[in-house]
Scaffold this active site. Structure first.
Site, PDB file in Angstrom:
ATOM      1  N   ARG A 238      -3.928 -12.332  -9.997  1.00 39.02           N
ATOM      2  CA  ARG A 238      -4.586 -10.256  -9.228  1.00 39.02           C
ATOM      3  C   ARG A 238      -2.949 -10.690  -8.236  1.00 39.02           C
ATOM      4  O   ARG A 238      -2.374  -9.619  -7.579  1.00 39.02           O
ATOM      5  CB  ARG A 238      -5.251 -11.038  -9.516  1.00 39.02           C
ATOM      6  CG  ARG A 238      -6.131  -9.444  -8.233  1.00 39.02           C
ATOM      7  CD  ARG A 238      -6.596  -8.736  -8.153  1.00 39.02           C
ATOM      8  NE  ARG A 238      -8.168  -8.948  -8.420  1.00 39.02           N
ATOM      9  CZ  ARG A 238      -8.414 -10.502  -7.046  1.00 39.02           C
ATOM     10  NH1 ARG A 238      -7.789  -9.729  -5.964  1.00 39.02           N
ATOM     11  NH2 ARG A 238      -9.136 -10.826  -7.326  1.00 39.02           N
TER      12      ARG A 238
ATOM     13  N   LYS B 159      10.696   5.093 -16.013  1.00 38.66           N
ATOM     14  CA  LYS B 159      11.588   6.197 -15.679  1.00 38.66           C
ATOM     15  C   LYS B 159      12.471   4.775 -16.458  1.00 38.66           C
ATOM     16  O   LYS B 159      13.236   4.386 -16.850  1.00 38.66           O
ATOM     17  CB  LYS B 159      12.048   6.839 -14.851  1.00 38.66           C
ATOM     18  CG  LYS B 159      10.315   7.906 -15.055  1.00 38.66           C
ATOM     19  CD  LYS B 159       9.834   8.444 -15.810  1.00 38.66           C
ATOM     20  CE  LYS B 159       8.154   8.744 -15.338  1.00 38.66           C
ATOM     21  NZ  LYS B 159       7.638   9.780 -14.192  1.00 38.66           N
TER      22      LYS B 159
ATOM     23  N   TYR C 268       6.255  15.862  -7.127  1.00 36.93           N
ATOM     24  CA  TYR C 268       5.894  14.939  -8.441  1.00 36.93           C
ATOM     25  C   TYR C 268       4.858  15.649  -8.696  1.00 36.93           C
ATOM     26  O   TYR C 268       3.671  14.931  -7.822  1.00 36.93           O
ATOM     27  CB  TYR C 268       6.351  13.372  -9.215  1.00 36.93           C
ATOM     28  CG  TYR C 268       6.143  13.105 -10.225  1.00 36.93           C
ATOM     29  CD1 TYR C 268       6.181  13.989 -11.298  1.00 36.93           C
ATOM     30  CD2 TYR C 268       4.603  12.004  -9.900  1.00 36.93           C
ATOM     31  CE1 TYR C 268       5.911  13.309 -12.721  1.00 36.93           C
ATOM     32  CE2 TYR C 268       4.101  11.695 -11.102  1.00 36.93           C
ATOM     33  CZ  TYR C 268       4.554  12.447 -12.343  1.00 36.93           C
ATOM     34  OH  TYR C 268       4.182  12.000 -13.815  1.00 36.93           O
TER      35      TYR C 268
ATOM     36  N   ASP D 205      10.689   8.518  -2.750  1.00 41.23           N
ATOM     37  CA  ASP D 205      10.827   8.599  -4.293  1.00 41.23           C
ATOM     38  C   ASP D 205      12.348   8.622  -4.375  1.00 41.23           C
ATOM     39  O   ASP D 205      12.697   9.758  -4.361  1.00 41.23           O
ATOM     40  CB  ASP D 205       9.387   9.634  -4.671  1.00 41.23           C
ATOM     41  CG  ASP D 205       9.410   9.051  -5.731  1.00 41.23           C
ATOM     42  OD1 ASP D 205       9.986   8.590  -6.994  1.00 41.23           O
ATOM     43  OD2 ASP D 205       8.470   9.727  -6.802  1.00 41.23           O
TER      44      ASP D 205
HETATM   45  C1  LIG Z   1       7.169   9.490 -13.438  1.00 40.61           C
HETATM   46  C2  LIG Z   1       7.471   9.372 -11.775  1.00 40.61           C
HETATM   47  C3  LIG Z   1       6.163   9.457 -10.126  1.00 40.61           C
HETATM   48  C4  LIG Z   1       4.944   8.651 -11.343  1.00 40.61           C
HETATM   49  O1  LIG Z   1       4.621   7.338 -12.090  1.00 40.61           O
HETATM   50  P1  LIG Z   1       3.726   6.485 -13.059  1.00 40.61           P
HETATM   51  O2  LIG Z   1       5.076   5.273 -13.368  1.00 40.61           O
HETATM   52  O3  LIG Z   1       4.290   7.693 -14.579  1.00 40.61           O
HETATM   53  O4  LIG Z   1       2.667   6.894 -12.427  1.00 40.61           O
HETATM   54  C5  LIG Z   1       6.499   9.496  -9.379  1.00 40.61           C
HETATM   55  N1  LIG Z   1       7.480  10.015  -9.179  1.00 40.61           N
HETATM   56  C6  LIG Z   1       8.086  10.372 -10.187  1.00 40.61           C
HETATM   57  C7  LIG Z   1       9.796  11.683  -9.387  1.00 40.61           C
HETATM   58  C8  LIG Z   1       8.407  10.394 -11.174  1.00 40.61           C
HETATM   59  O5  LIG Z   1       9.237  11.234 -12.187  1.00 40.61           O
END
Ligand SMILES: *Cc1c(COP(=O)(O)O)cnc(C)c1O
Length: 369
Positions: free
Chosen positions: A42, A190, A94, A165
């Site tokens: 962990r 992504k 988001y 982000d």
């Molecule tokens: C998908 C996404 C998230 C969240 O990520 P997860 O891996 O689904 O938890 C946050 N910010 C953006 C811009 C995203 O496209």
């Protein structure tokens, strides 16, 4: 090392006496006690460490912390804030993160959602209790561009920490730490993973601060950590990230240009188009415009659904950043919100042949005639 070389060699720590070229997956949850050895899965794992090292190097940061999802990474930032903290976030943040703030943190953190393309709105929202400015650029799904350097300057004058982000741009097209951000966040689900088969997230820091140490504690003690398999897949995918991103952007740009000339399309949102309101800012702070775009068709939600269902190579599914093209009517996922009409369609341009994709879209649009 330059980007393409970091992507392949960064974090590939081979300690095995057999000298495999690729670092093996270490599944062991525990390690024999030695000086400086890892202790427990962990807290640390060799594959997780590799992912953290390569992501820190790509984002020009000093350290990174990997999580089991993008939301878990963002959650660690919010948990590390003191109770009563004030946060400024984008009005089109988001939607999953906006829900996290509004449902889980509503009684701990006060959030103002503002239009970050207007720095004066951010300046007006800063108060003595403001701890954090959360930037998302390009944003989802309107591809809004925020001037990262300007916003960081504004925040730092007021002792406010900035997190960006960077999911849509990837570290290949944008390095927010170089623009002045304190932390960068990615949904590894992504472009980093890139093959629609891993959920993950990561934070990268430009400095080892007390706030960063607290985030590390949230990672290790709250324990939303990724598995060795997941982190292995992510480091494997990162090796091709620079080339994938260029190809995603080339396809997205062609699709954006094609659709912006099409008589059945009302509007195209792509920061690479000269007509996009954030184009100049994007050109200044990005090295490429990314693989995401949104379009508004001439018609209603039913027409948009008919178009989407007619396509062969674009799967009607949420998420983004994979090798396969995805398309969805966005309000199916996040409802109709300000600026996101029911007939807005979001496209994640995959890596298929450009002509095949354009022909597919042309065929799909015929149902609207
Ligand atoms: C998908 C996404 C998230 C969240 O990520 P997860 O891996 O689904 O938890 C946050 N910010 C953006 C811009 C995203 O496209």
């Amino acid at each position: 090392m330059k980007t393409e070389t970091i992507a392949i060699h960064g974090g590939n720590n081979v300690t095995d006496a057999l000298k495999p070229v690729i670092q093996p997956i270490t599944l062991s949850t525990t390690f024999e006690h030695q000086d400086n050895s890892m202790l427990y899965g962990r807290l640390e794992n060799p594959n997780r460490k590799s992912l953290e090292q390569v992501m820190a190097a790509l984002e020009k940061g000093v350290d990174a912390a990997a999580f089991s999802s993008g939301n878990a990474a963002a959650n660690a930032v919010f948990q590390a804030l003191p109770a009563g903290a004030h946060v400024i976030a984008p009005d089109d943040m988001y939607h999953g993160l906006r829900s996290l703030l509004e449902t889980v943190f509503f009684d701990k953190i006060h959030v103002d959602f503002v239009d970050m393309t207007q720095p004066e709105q951010v300046a007006a929202a800063i108060k003595p209790a403001t701890h954090l400015l959360w930037i998302e650029s390009p944003s989802n799904p309107l591809l809004k561009i925020s001037a990262i350097k300007t916003l960081c300057h504004l925040a730092h004058e007021n002792d406010v920490t900035v997190v960006c982000d960077n999911t849509f741009a990837s570290p290949i097209f944008q390095q927010p730490l170089e623009e002045g951000a304190d932390l960068v966040m990615h949904s590894n689900t992504k472009y980093i993973g890139g093959h629609s088969d891993v959920i993950g997230g990561v934070l990268i820091t430009g400095k080892k601060t007390d706030f960063w140490n607290k985030i590390r504690s949230v990672q290790q003690l709250a324990g939303a950590v990724p598995s060795p398999f997941d982190t292995y897949f992510l480091t494997r995918s990162i090796k091709t990230l620079p080339y994938r991103m260029k190809a995603h952007a080339a396809n997205a740009s062609q699709i954006a240009r094609f659709l912006s000339k099409h008589p059945l399309i009302e509007k195209v949102y792509y920061p690479g188009l000269e007509t996009h309101p954030g184009h100049k800012t994007a050109r200044a702070q990005m090295q490429g415009y990314g693989g995401m775009l949104s379009v508004v068709i001439k018609g209603n939600a039913r027409d948009a659904d008919r178009f989407v269902d007619e396509l062969t190579y674009f799967s009607n599914a949420t998420s983004l950043g994979g090798v396969e093209s995805l398309i969805e009517r966005r309000s199916r996922v996040q409802g109709v919100t300000e600026g996101v009409p029911e007939q807005l369609i979001r496209i994640s341009a995959g890596l298929e042949n450009t002509e095949d994709l354009l022909e597919d879209l042309e065929k799909g649009l015929k149902v609207l005639r």
